[in-house]
Design a protein around this motif. Structure first.
Motif, short mmCIF file in Angstrom:
data_model
loop_
_atom_site.label_atom_id
_atom_site.label_comp_id
_atom_site.label_asym_id
_atom_site.label_seq_id
_atom_site.Cartn_x
_atom_site.Cartn_y
_atom_site.Cartn_z
N ASN A 121 0.87 -1.17 0.00
CA ASN A 121 0.00 0.00 0.00
C ASN A 121 0.91 1.22 0.00
O ASN A 121 1.31 1.71 1.06
CB ASN A 121 -0.88 -0.06 1.26
N CYS A 149 0.79 4.43 2.24
CA CYS A 149 1.14 4.42 3.66
C CYS A 149 2.50 3.75 3.89
O CYS A 149 3.10 3.89 4.94
CB CYS A 149 0.05 3.68 4.43
N ASP A 186 2.86 0.39 3.64
CA ASP A 186 2.62 -0.93 4.21
C ASP A 186 3.00 -2.03 3.22
O ASP A 186 2.75 -1.90 2.02
CB ASP A 186 1.13 -1.12 4.54
N CYS A 245 2.14 0.32 9.11
CA CYS A 245 1.42 0.94 10.22
C CYS A 245 0.71 -0.12 11.07
O CYS A 245 0.56 -1.27 10.68
CB CYS A 245 0.42 1.96 9.69
N SER A 273 -2.45 -1.85 9.43
CA SER A 273 -2.21 -2.90 8.44
C SER A 273 -1.71 -4.18 9.11
O SER A 273 -2.09 -5.28 8.73
CB SER A 273 -1.22 -2.42 7.36
N ARG A 323 -7.03 5.19 5.59
CA ARG A 323 -6.60 4.02 6.35
C ARG A 323 -7.38 2.76 5.96
O ARG A 323 -6.99 1.66 6.34
CB ARG A 323 -6.76 4.25 7.86
N CYS A 341 -5.19 0.45 4.37
CA CYS A 341 -4.33 -0.25 5.32
C CYS A 341 -5.05 -1.49 5.86
O CYS A 341 -4.47 -2.56 6.00
CB CYS A 341 -3.95 0.65 6.49
ZN ZN Z 1 -1.03 1.80 6.70
#
Ligand code: ZN
Length: 151
Positions: A41, A44, A46, A69, A72, A128, A131
């Motif tokens: 992702n 972010c 991830d 994060c 995730s 998010r 995530c």
């Molecule tokens: Zn994330």
């Protein structure tokens, strides 16, 4: 007092997410997975990898590795816990229920989702949501590849 109730629920959800983040279930890799998914992702940063051992149409075992994060990573931990032992049809149906919740459908039976219900607070933060769904999309790609291999 609806406001207080919402605050309490948010707090409960936050604790469930933090628990999965700090004590991930099924973290690691399998020696001989017969399906593997890798996803990221970029929004972010991830990254997640999902190893699966599929036997007789069921998720016999599953492990994940994740960077990024807390949402995730917690979501990946919850996902592995939720799908372990399920048939591939049940995985599909659970994924649909989960997506329904994350994308705001009111017709979702959240009771069926167990700890995954805690991620519904993430809906308030559209960025998010990616995530929270990363591990699931990665799982689905792995299952699609597996299906083709048997095709
Ligand atoms: Zn994330």
């Amino acid at each position: 007092m609806p406001l207080d109730r919402d605050v309490e629920l948010d707090e409960l959800y936050r604790e469930i997410i933090l628990d999965h983040y700090r004590n991930p279930r099924n973290r690691g890799s399998l020696d001989q997975p017969n399906a593997i998914g890798e996803g990221d992702n970029p929004l972010c940063g991830d990254e997640v990898r999902v190893d699966l051992d599929i036997r007789d149409g069921r998720v016999s075992d599953v492990r994940f590795e994740a960077k990024g994060c807390s949402i995730s990573q917690a979501s990946a931990s919850m996902m592995t816990e939720a799908v372990k032992g399920l048939s591939l049809e049940e995985v599909d149906s659970l994924f649909e229920t989960f997506k329904g919740m994350m994308y705001g459908s009111d017709e979702v039976d959240v009771e069926a989702l167990g700890d995954l219900e805690a991620l519904q607070g993430v809906r308030k933060f559209p960025v998010r949501v990616k995530c929270a769904t990363l591990a699931w999309n990665t799982l689905q790609e792995a299952l699609e590849e597996f299906g083709k291999g048997r095709g």
